[in-house]
Design a protein around this motif. Sequence first.
Motif: not given
Length: 300
Positions: A12-14, A16-24
Amino acid sequence: TLGFGMTTPATVAGKVFLIVYGLFGCAGTILFFNLFLERIISLLAFIMKACHERQLRRSGLLPPNFRRGPAMPGVGSLVGWKPSVYHVMLILGIFAITLSCCASAMYTAVEGWNYVDSLYYCFVTFSTIGFGDLVSSQNAAYQNQGLYRFGNFIFILMGVCCIYSLFNVISIVIKQVLNWVLKKFECRCCPKCHKSSARLGRRNAITPGARLRRHNISMDTDGQYDSDTEGRRLSGEMISMRELTASNKVSLAILQKQLSETANGYPRNVCVNTRQNGFSAGVGALAIMNNRLAETSDSR
């Protein structure tokens, strides 16, 4: 934005990190592609402008010691010259085909695919479709593995940038074709729309035909015309500048500016920042293309 799917987050943490990192990350990638597009179009425009200037010198339209500067009488000015979008599309298409052929030769030799499959993989990868049925660098070991991975990275990076630029040029050509088709079929079965378009077409036209007034008003008065539907003057009748500007809804200042720009070959007040900044007419790839290219090539 390839999305092969060979490596995916499992926790789950991975995710969520992918969503935030992928946005930028995706936003930064699009910015990088736009900057690459601006630089490659500027380079092609500079080269094609130099070739165009050399062709004018050979034909005798430009003197041998001509330098880029103000417009010369009787000579098409190179100030503001833009290359045709079709020429740029041809150059980018040749470069994309050459890059794909070179990359396919490498994948055929290293991955063991046939040449057609390698070309298919190059198109799917460079266009960021990313089906995932063919993925490079998936074997356990390769001969000269570090060199192969570096070459794979360079080919994918250059291929995606080149295909991205080519797609944007093709989108402008598609827009031109659609506009041409729409003009051919524009309101042929609707006379009301045809009349309205004809009225809009001559509203801002600067022509010496002034409208006749409904009542008998002397020509020395300052009265405005009431309607666009009134009749026109006879071809041999004189017209004053006041009636010309009143009938065409333009001011003397705008008319003077248009005449000055026509005489000089380009607008007088050109901001330096707008010519240096590729995003001056908007943000995005189409704005860059419209700034750097001429959308039609009738005069080229």
